[in-house]
Design a protein around this motif. Structure first.
Motif, PDB file in Angstrom:
ATOM      1  N   VAL A 272     -28.555-173.360 -44.458  1.00  0.00           N
ATOM      2  CA  VAL A 272     -27.474-173.542 -43.481  1.00  0.00           C
ATOM      3  C   VAL A 272     -26.734-172.230 -43.258  1.00  0.00           C
ATOM      4  CG1 VAL A 272     -25.230-174.630 -43.099  1.00  0.00           C
ATOM      5  CG2 VAL A 272     -27.170-176.015 -43.858  1.00  0.00           C
ATOM      6  N   ARG A 273     -26.375-171.523 -44.337  1.00  0.00           N
ATOM      7  CA  ARG A 273     -25.656-170.249 -44.181  1.00  0.00           C
ATOM      8  C   ARG A 273     -26.485-169.225 -43.409  1.00  0.00           C
ATOM      9  NH1 ARG A 273     -24.640-170.103 -49.889  1.00  0.00           N
ATOM     10  NH2 ARG A 273     -22.760-171.249 -50.465  1.00  0.00           N
ATOM     11  N   ALA A 274     -27.798-169.239 -43.638  1.00  0.00           N
ATOM     12  CA  ALA A 274     -28.660-168.304 -42.921  1.00  0.00           C
ATOM     13  C   ALA A 274     -28.653-168.578 -41.419  1.00  0.00           C
ATOM     14  CB  ALA A 274     -30.088-168.383 -43.464  1.00  0.00           C
ATOM     15  N   GLY A 275     -28.318-169.811 -41.030  1.00  0.00           N
ATOM     16  CA  GLY A 275     -28.244-170.163 -39.625  1.00  0.00           C
ATOM     17  C   GLY A 275     -26.892-169.898 -39.004  1.00  0.00           C
ATOM     18  N   LEU A 276     -25.918-169.511 -39.809  1.00  0.00           N
ATOM     19  CA  LEU A 276     -24.584-169.194 -39.309  1.00  0.00           C
ATOM     20  C   LEU A 276     -24.466-167.687 -39.094  1.00  0.00           C
ATOM     21  CD1 LEU A 276     -22.429-171.432 -41.690  1.00  0.00           C
ATOM     22  CD2 LEU A 276     -23.033-171.918 -39.314  1.00  0.00           C
ATOM     23  N   GLY A 277     -23.689-167.301 -38.115  1.00  0.00           N
ATOM     24  CA  GLY A 277     -23.460-165.876 -37.894  1.00  0.00           C
ATOM     25  C   GLY A 277     -24.706-165.161 -37.412  1.00  0.00           C
ATOM     26  N   ARG A 278     -24.849-163.918 -37.851  1.00  0.00           N
ATOM     27  CA  ARG A 278     -25.983-163.078 -37.443  1.00  0.00           C
ATOM     28  C   ARG A 278     -27.289-163.658 -37.957  1.00  0.00           C
ATOM     29  NH1 ARG A 278     -23.135-158.653 -38.478  1.00  0.00           N
ATOM     30  NH2 ARG A 278     -23.034-157.065 -36.866  1.00  0.00           N
ATOM     31  N   SER A 279     -28.216-163.877 -37.062  1.00  0.00           N
ATOM     32  CA  SER A 279     -29.544-164.319 -37.486  1.00  0.00           C
ATOM     33  C   SER A 279     -30.305-163.140 -38.073  1.00  0.00           C
ATOM     34  CB  SER A 279     -30.322-164.893 -36.296  1.00  0.00           C
ATOM     35  OG  SER A 279     -30.615-163.867 -35.367  1.00  0.00           O
ATOM     36  N   ALA A 280     -31.362-163.447 -38.810  1.00  0.00           N
ATOM     37  CA  ALA A 280     -32.180-162.381 -39.391  1.00  0.00           C
ATOM     38  C   ALA A 280     -32.792-161.520 -38.295  1.00  0.00           C
ATOM     39  CB  ALA A 280     -33.275-162.986 -40.262  1.00  0.00           C
ATOM     40  N   ALA A 281     -33.252-162.162 -37.208  1.00  0.00           N
ATOM     41  CA  ALA A 281     -33.878-161.405 -36.117  1.00  0.00           C
ATOM     42  C   ALA A 281     -32.873-160.448 -35.475  1.00  0.00           C
ATOM     43  CB  ALA A 281     -34.434-162.368 -35.072  1.00  0.00           C
ATOM     44  N   ARG A 282     -31.647-160.929 -35.281  1.00  0.00           N
ATOM     45  CA  ARG A 282     -30.640-160.045 -34.669  1.00  0.00           C
ATOM     46  C   ARG A 282     -30.270-158.915 -35.608  1.00  0.00           C
ATOM     47  NH1 ARG A 282     -25.553-161.165 -30.825  1.00  0.00           N
ATOM     48  NH2 ARG A 282     -24.712-159.063 -30.919  1.00  0.00           N
ATOM     49  N   ALA A 283     -30.122-159.222 -36.895  1.00  0.00           N
ATOM     50  CA  ALA A 283     -29.794-158.179 -37.854  1.00  0.00           C
ATOM     51  C   ALA A 283     -30.858-157.096 -37.878  1.00  0.00           C
ATOM     52  CB  ALA A 283     -29.610-158.780 -39.243  1.00  0.00           C
ATOM     53  N   GLU A 284     -32.119-157.505 -37.826  1.00  0.00           N
ATOM     54  CA  GLU A 284     -33.208-156.538 -37.821  1.00  0.00           C
ATOM     55  C   GLU A 284     -33.146-155.654 -36.583  1.00  0.00           C
ATOM     56  OE1 GLU A 284     -36.467-159.174 -38.161  1.00  0.00           O
ATOM     57  OE2 GLU A 284     -36.423-159.255 -40.356  1.00  0.00           O
ATOM     58  N   GLU A 285     -32.854-156.246 -35.425  1.00  0.00           N
ATOM     59  CA  GLU A 285     -32.779-155.478 -34.182  1.00  0.00           C
ATOM     60  C   GLU A 285     -31.619-154.470 -34.246  1.00  0.00           C
ATOM     61  OE1 GLU A 285     -34.756-155.292 -31.600  1.00  0.00           O
ATOM     62  OE2 GLU A 285     -36.151-156.737 -32.480  1.00  0.00           O
ATOM     63  N   GLU A 286     -30.475-154.908 -34.792  1.00  0.00           N
ATOM     64  CA  GLU A 286     -29.323-154.024 -34.878  1.00  0.00           C
ATOM     65  C   GLU A 286     -29.584-152.866 -35.846  1.00  0.00           C
ATOM     66  OE1 GLU A 286     -25.752-156.170 -35.701  1.00  0.00           O
ATOM     67  OE2 GLU A 286     -25.938-157.433 -33.916  1.00  0.00           O
ATOM     68  N   LEU A 287     -30.260-153.176 -36.935  1.00  0.00           N
ATOM     69  CA  LEU A 287     -30.583-152.118 -37.894  1.00  0.00           C
ATOM     70  C   LEU A 287     -31.581-151.118 -37.292  1.00  0.00           C
ATOM     71  CD1 LEU A 287     -30.864-154.195 -41.181  1.00  0.00           C
ATOM     72  CD2 LEU A 287     -29.203-152.407 -40.695  1.00  0.00           C
ATOM     73  N   ALA A 288     -32.558-151.648 -36.563  1.00  0.00           N
ATOM     74  CA  ALA A 288     -33.545-150.775 -35.931  1.00  0.00           C
ATOM     75  C   ALA A 288     -32.864-149.849 -34.916  1.00  0.00           C
ATOM     76  CB  ALA A 288     -34.615-151.598 -35.260  1.00  0.00           C
ATOM     77  N   ALA A 289     -31.915-150.416 -34.147  1.00  0.00           N
ATOM     78  CA  ALA A 289     -31.201-149.599 -33.164  1.00  0.00           C
ATOM     79  C   ALA A 289     -30.351-148.542 -33.847  1.00  0.00           C
ATOM     80  CB  ALA A 289     -30.337-150.498 -32.286  1.00  0.00           C
ATOM     81  N   ALA A 290     -29.745-148.901 -34.965  1.00  0.00           N
ATOM     82  CA  ALA A 290     -28.899-147.947 -35.687  1.00  0.00           C
ATOM     83  C   ALA A 290     -29.723-146.805 -36.277  1.00  0.00           C
ATOM     84  CB  ALA A 290     -28.128-148.656 -36.791  1.00  0.00           C
ATOM     85  N   LEU A 291     -30.945-147.110 -36.677  1.00  0.00           N
ATOM     86  CA  LEU A 291     -31.819-146.079 -37.243  1.00  0.00           C
ATOM     87  C   LEU A 291     -32.388-145.164 -36.174  1.00  0.00           C
ATOM     88  CD1 LEU A 291     -33.717-148.220 -39.900  1.00  0.00           C
ATOM     89  CD2 LEU A 291     -32.002-146.445 -40.349  1.00  0.00           C
TER      90      LEU A 291
END
Length: 291
Positions: A272-291
């Protein structure tokens, strides 16, 4: 540079753990899970308010404790360890602005990633929850509604919410690791503790590594407040909690699948917590953009 917790931080963590063990220990957790229909314990909510849980980051001149995000992370780690139910993150973040939230008199929830936890129990809802539909929750301790997700996750309190969710996941990952190790030591098979078997050792070791990597990421993000580091912390903590609970279930064997074992409660809450807030897919995209 010293990355160890200060004496005050260790005392805070110990105090929150003692409070939760006394007020929401194993028996209370089981009673809540066995009730069938999740309900918010308003008396416990007020006790958390009286103890300063929700007002940790409220300035002292406004009647709060006046601590920072690292201390908040320690408190939420303990809440995750105890599987404390309720919209803790939303109420905590609303404490400086919503009357009664800091004292535990007002329950606040928020639209998070298209999901709204504890909508029917909340006194205040942040975000547009119009048209929210009840959702059958996998977690017997977390009622959910779903709204259309517009993907609008920004910075500021949204990032802080992700970090506090990550801290709860971290607490759960640490707890399931402890549960697996304890069971591996106590359970015997063929005249030996199952912890002596290489496969079980590997499972426990992997759980510990994931939890400690997530801990480093969560603690670091609480100090820097950097959006990319918070995204990484959420990603790692979600993985540590979900995979840790699944591995803990494997260590417990057949009994791990039963309702009487607490392992499944950690796994379901982690989902349930993994479904709240930032999803794993979005986090990965944001990290990729930051790198």
């Amino acid at each position: 540079m010293d990355f160890q917790l200060t004496q005050d931080q260790r005392a805070l963590r110990a105090g929150v753990r003692e409070l939760l063990e006394g007020r929401f220990g194993g028996a209370a957790l089981r009673a809540a899970a066995d009730r069938g229909t999740p309900s918010l314990d308003r008396a416990l909510w007020r006790e958390l308010g009286d103890a300063g849980f929700f007002s940790l980051r409220v300035p002292e001149e406004a009647g709060g404790v006046g601590l920072g995000l690292p201390e908040a992370v320690l408190a939420f780690e303990e809440a995750g360890r105890a599987l404390l139910p309720g919209p803790l993150v939303a109420t905590f973040l609303a404490a400086p602005d919503v009357t009664g939230a800091a004292q535990g008199a007002t329950v606040v929830t928020a639209v998070s990633g298209g999901l709204v936890p504890w909508l029917d129990e909340a006194d205040v809802v942040h975000g547009d929850a119009s048209g929210a539909l009840p959702l059958r929750s996998v977690d017997p301790l977390t009622p959910l509604h779903r709204v259309r997700d517009d993907g609008g996750r920004g910075s500021g309190t949204a990032s802080e919410a992700d970090l506090l969710l990550a801290a709860e996941q971290l607490g759960s990952a640490g707890k399931t690791c402890e549960m697996a190790v304890r069971h591996a030591r106590e359970r015997t098979q063929f005249g030996r503790s199952i912890g002596s078997f290489q496969a079980v050792k590997h499972l426990c070791a992997q759980m510990l590594v994931r939890a400690e990597v997530a801990r480093a990421a969560v603690y670091a993000a609480s100090v820097t407040g950097d959006a990319a580091e918070i995204a990484a912390a959420k990603l790692l903590a979600d993985e540590a909690a979900v995979r840790g609970a699944r591995d803990c279930l494997q260590v417990h064997g057949g009994m791990g699948f039963t309702w009487e074992a607490d392992v499944h409660l950690h796994l379901k809450r982690a989902w349930v917590r993994a479904g709240l807030g930032r999803s794993a897919a979005r986090a990965e995209e944001e990290l990729a953009a930051a790198l």
